[in-house]
Design an enzyme around this catalytic site. Structure first.
Site, short mmCIF file in Angstrom:
data_model
loop_
_atom_site.label_atom_id
_atom_site.label_comp_id
_atom_site.label_asym_id
_atom_site.label_seq_id
_atom_site.Cartn_x
_atom_site.Cartn_y
_atom_site.Cartn_z
N ASP A 1 0.84 -1.28 -0.12
CA ASP A 1 -0.07 0.07 0.06
C ASP A 1 1.07 1.34 0.04
O ASP A 1 2.10 1.35 -0.03
CB ASP A 1 -0.91 0.13 1.11
CG ASP A 1 -0.41 -0.64 2.53
OD1 ASP A 1 0.90 -0.44 2.63
OD2 ASP A 1 -1.02 -0.97 3.45
N ASN B 1 -7.96 -2.94 14.24
CA ASN B 1 -9.34 -3.20 13.66
C ASN B 1 -9.37 -4.58 12.85
O ASN B 1 -10.46 -4.80 12.21
CB ASN B 1 -9.84 -2.16 13.19
CG ASN B 1 -8.88 -1.78 11.82
OD1 ASN B 1 -8.16 -2.43 11.43
ND2 ASN B 1 -9.43 -0.50 11.13
N HIS C 1 -7.48 -5.03 10.10
CA HIS C 1 -7.28 -4.92 8.59
C HIS C 1 -6.16 -5.29 8.24
O HIS C 1 -4.94 -5.91 9.06
CB HIS C 1 -7.30 -3.41 8.34
CG HIS C 1 -6.15 -2.35 8.82
ND1 HIS C 1 -5.99 -1.02 8.95
CD2 HIS C 1 -4.74 -2.96 9.15
CE1 HIS C 1 -4.93 -0.70 9.47
NE2 HIS C 1 -3.96 -2.05 9.66
N GLU D 1 -9.97 -1.99 5.54
CA GLU D 1 -10.48 -1.82 6.47
C GLU D 1 -11.68 -2.81 6.69
O GLU D 1 -12.27 -3.15 5.74
CB GLU D 1 -10.70 -0.31 6.69
CG GLU D 1 -9.74 0.67 6.44
CD GLU D 1 -8.87 0.98 7.58
OE1 GLU D 1 -8.62 -0.22 8.25
OE2 GLU D 1 -8.29 1.99 7.90
#
Ligand code: PGA
Length: 240
Positions: A67, A136, A138, A143
């Site tokens: 990313d 979370n 991810h 996400e």
């Protein structure tokens, strides 16, 4: 999914780093999927050391990073491009022409996604993919959401991710968008190594390992991968 708990981050760096080294020893032109963040640093230190001591050469490998932030110059100190050169590429003999990143500033994110998918395919697909996990759940910047993604796409980062990563930004505000490889691109890697260390990851690790496969915990999809090894320290494994 194989889950292995080791004593500390340094031990995990050795184990995960050795998986990369062995892949390259078996296939000198291997395609490596790489990640950024604090988690991979011991693994990258191990790989750099293995190169320095002559155990392995990375001169024929290709790399693809997961990313990159949008709206941040590639050469800014907080770009993932800069991170990779600082923490790995400047310490190994990789050919800079063979390192690949998503362009977070591409004018057309769909065209950028197609370009990256084509480059990965032309390189022969990813042989071994490193992953961290977000608090979370991810993986890369996928996400939690209502569906699993496929190829790379532009994502709006969640508050949890912005809170976790904004500590690294001291001169400009942390970007709220990124280009990320999708879940499909990650799942097509032949082998996956996920590392999680620290208490802040324990809940996400529990959801990934013990929960149903659910896009609200994107990492849970890794249970469906045929060759995924998860390395945890005791804190990250504490809710299993
Ligand atoms: P970290 O990030 O390694 O900095 O904890 C991991 C991730 O968010 O995937």
């Amino acid at each position: 999914m194989r889950v292995i708990t080791l004593d500390c981050a340094a031990d995990i760096g050795r184990a995960a780093g050795e998986a990369f080294v062995q892949t390259v020893l078996r296939k000198p032109n291997a395609v490596l999927g790489l990640a950024t963040g604090a988690t991979p640093l011991p693994t990258y230190a191990y790989m750099a050391d293995a190169c320095k001591t002559g155990k392995v050469s990375f001169k024929d490998v290709s790399t693809f990073n997961l990313d990159e932030y949008c709206d941040l110059p590639k050469t800014h100190k907080n770009s993932y491009y800069s991170f990779m050169f600082e923490n790995l590429f400047s310490k190994i003999d990789v050919d800079p022409d063979n390192v690949h990143f998503l362009n977070g500033n591409a004018p057309d994110d769909r065209a950028e996604s197609a370009r990256y998918a084509a480059e990965i395919e032309a390189a022969g697909g990813i042989d071994i993919q490193f992953l961290g996990i977000g608090r979370n759940g991810h993986i890369a910047f996928n996400e939690p959401s209502d569906r699993f993604t496929n190829d790379a796409f532009k994502v709006q980062l969640t508050d949890s991710t912005i809170e976790a990563n904004s500590i690294y930004f001291d001169d400009v505000p942390m970007p709220h968008y990124a280009m990320t490889m999708g879940i499909g691109s990650i799942m097509r890697a032949r082998k996956i190594i996920l590392v999680a260390t620290g208490k802040s990851k324990a809940e996400a690790v529990r959801a990934m390992v013990c929960g149903e496969i659910d896009p609200h915990c994107p990492a849970s999809i890794l249970k469906a991968h045929p060759d995924c090894t998860v390395y945890l320290d005791p804190d990250a494994a504490s809710l299993l």
